[in-house]
Write an enzyme that holds these catalytic residues in place. Structure first.
Site, mmCIF file in Angstrom:
data_model
loop_
_atom_site.group_PDB
_atom_site.id
_atom_site.type_symbol
_atom_site.label_atom_id
_atom_site.label_comp_id
_atom_site.label_asym_id
_atom_site.label_seq_id
_atom_site.Cartn_x
_atom_site.Cartn_y
_atom_site.Cartn_z
ATOM 1 N N SER A 45 -0.968 -1.354 11.044
ATOM 2 C CA SER A 45 -0.427 -2.714 11.052
ATOM 3 C C SER A 45 -0.247 -3.198 12.493
ATOM 4 O O SER A 45 0.086 -4.365 12.707
ATOM 5 C CB SER A 45 0.913 -2.759 10.302
ATOM 6 O OG SER A 45 1.806 -1.789 10.819
ATOM 7 N N LYS A 113 -1.465 9.719 8.633
ATOM 8 C CA LYS A 113 -1.330 9.082 7.324
ATOM 9 C C LYS A 113 -2.689 8.565 6.868
ATOM 10 O O LYS A 113 -3.436 7.998 7.677
ATOM 11 C CB LYS A 113 -0.315 7.934 7.373
ATOM 12 C CG LYS A 113 -0.180 7.196 6.044
ATOM 13 C CD LYS A 113 1.017 6.284 6.011
ATOM 14 C CE LYS A 113 0.805 4.944 6.635
ATOM 15 N NZ LYS A 113 -0.311 4.138 6.070
ATOM 16 N N GLU A 115 -4.753 6.379 3.656
ATOM 17 C CA GLU A 115 -4.589 5.498 2.492
ATOM 18 C C GLU A 115 -5.476 5.964 1.340
ATOM 19 O O GLU A 115 -6.626 6.378 1.545
ATOM 20 C CB GLU A 115 -4.949 4.057 2.863
ATOM 21 C CG GLU A 115 -3.945 3.437 3.817
ATOM 22 C CD GLU A 115 -4.129 1.944 4.016
ATOM 23 O OE1 GLU A 115 -4.902 1.307 3.274
ATOM 24 O OE2 GLU A 115 -3.483 1.402 4.937
ATOM 25 N N GLU A 180 3.494 1.755 -1.686
ATOM 26 C CA GLU A 180 3.628 0.345 -1.266
ATOM 27 C C GLU A 180 3.313 -0.612 -2.409
ATOM 28 O O GLU A 180 2.337 -0.417 -3.155
ATOM 29 C CB GLU A 180 2.664 0.075 -0.089
ATOM 30 C CG GLU A 180 2.704 -1.384 0.344
ATOM 31 C CD GLU A 180 2.024 -1.668 1.689
ATOM 32 O OE1 GLU A 180 1.544 -0.717 2.346
ATOM 33 O OE2 GLU A 180 1.984 -2.858 2.058
HETATM 34 O O1 KIV Z 1 0.438 0.334 8.825
HETATM 35 C C1 KIV Z 1 1.582 0.272 8.370
HETATM 36 O O2 KIV Z 1 2.498 -0.321 8.952
HETATM 37 C C2 KIV Z 1 1.855 0.930 7.109
HETATM 38 C C3 KIV Z 1 3.210 0.739 6.516
HETATM 39 C C4 KIV Z 1 3.306 -0.588 5.884
HETATM 40 C C5 KIV Z 1 3.561 1.811 5.567
HETATM 41 O O3 KIV Z 1 1.008 1.572 6.576
#
Ligand code: KIV
Length: 263
Positions: A45, A113, A115, A180
């Site tokens: 993000s 992380k 997705e 989410e």
């Molecule tokens: O990229 C991000 O900020 C995220 C969060 C919304 C969990 O993946």
């Protein structure tokens, strides 16, 4: 002592709810770390919140590494999780392992992380000693597949598939997962079914942790925010007030005054 992935599992066992926040730069990371936020997510993000892109899709590995390094330098205690950007793990498991390793080796992150239900990659990374946080439900990198940023898991069938995916990534080795954009009961049911912690964003109060994007929390973004994005302050207005005051003083010739000048 820094927060570890094992600490997060203990939080779940102790039913201790915890906060995660996104961080993209060094000064913010220092403030969040000193405030005791246990997990800092260098989210992709960064694309729409810092770099001016209109989605997370253009964000590159080099941009993510750059921001992750800055955050790691500011985090003495927090676990720093780096988001794998779109295109860095979709082509092959080998690609995913190579890119994920860069976040630990070059940037000093504590975990990555991913997705979606990336089962093979999650297994491979876990085997390679790279801790994996999952991310299910509304996954912004799949914006085209989802037909927009829509709440997921609204039907019984979709909710069951989400729960199956969550159980599968836990089995593949994920130490926690973001959930989410799902109805509150779906967030709570998945959290009950899993033994790893869930971290919700727009997933209701029943998840083990909660995450917000720091720019939303600080009231830095303009325009309509998603329903879950609670602003705890209005920094946009505060910054505007401060810079206008500065410009006014410069124009009136009252800055710098004696106090802010060398004799
Ligand atoms: O990229 C991000 O900020 C995220 C969060 C919304 C969990 O993946």
């Amino acid at each position: 002592m820094s927060v570890t992935t094992h600490d997060l599992r203990s939080f779940k066992q102790e039913r201790r709810r915890f906060a995660m926040l996104t961080a993209y730069d060094h000064p913010t990371a220092k403030i969040l770390d000193a405030a005791g936020i246990p997990v800092l997510l260098v989210g992709d993000s960064v694309g729409n919140n810092v770099l001016g892109y209109d989605s997370t899709l253009p964000v590159t590995m080099e941009e993510m590494l750059h921001h992750t390094k800055a955050v790691v330098r500011g985090a003495r205690n927090a676990l720093v999780v780096a988001d794998m950007p779109f295109g860095s793990y979709q082509a092959s498991v080998d690609d995913g392992v190579r890119n994920a390793a860069r976040f630990l080796k070059e940037a000093g992150a504590g975990a990555v992380k991913l997705e979606g239900a990336q089962l093979q990659l999650t297994e491979a990374l876990t085997r390679a000693g790279i801790p994996v946080m999952g991310h299910l439900g509304l996954t912004p990198q799949a914006v085209h597949e989802m037909g927009g940023y829509r709440v997921q898991g609204r039907t019984a069938e979709a909710a069951r598939r989400l729960q199956d995916d969550a159980l599968a990534i836990e089995k593949a080795g994920a130490f926690a997962t973001v959930i989410e954009g799902v109805p509150s009961d779906v967030g709570a049911d998945i959290s009950t079914a899993l033994s790893i912690p869930t971290i919700g964003i727009g997933a209701g109060p029943g998840t083990d942790g909660q995450v917000l994007v720091i720019n939303d929390l600080l009231g830095l973004n303009e325009g309509p925010a998603p329903r879950f994005a609670k602003a705890y302050t209005d920094l946009r207005a505060e910054i505007s007030r401060a810079v206008t005051a500065f410009a006014d003083e410069v124009e009136r010739g009252t800055f710098p005054d004696a106090e802010h000048s060398y004799r």
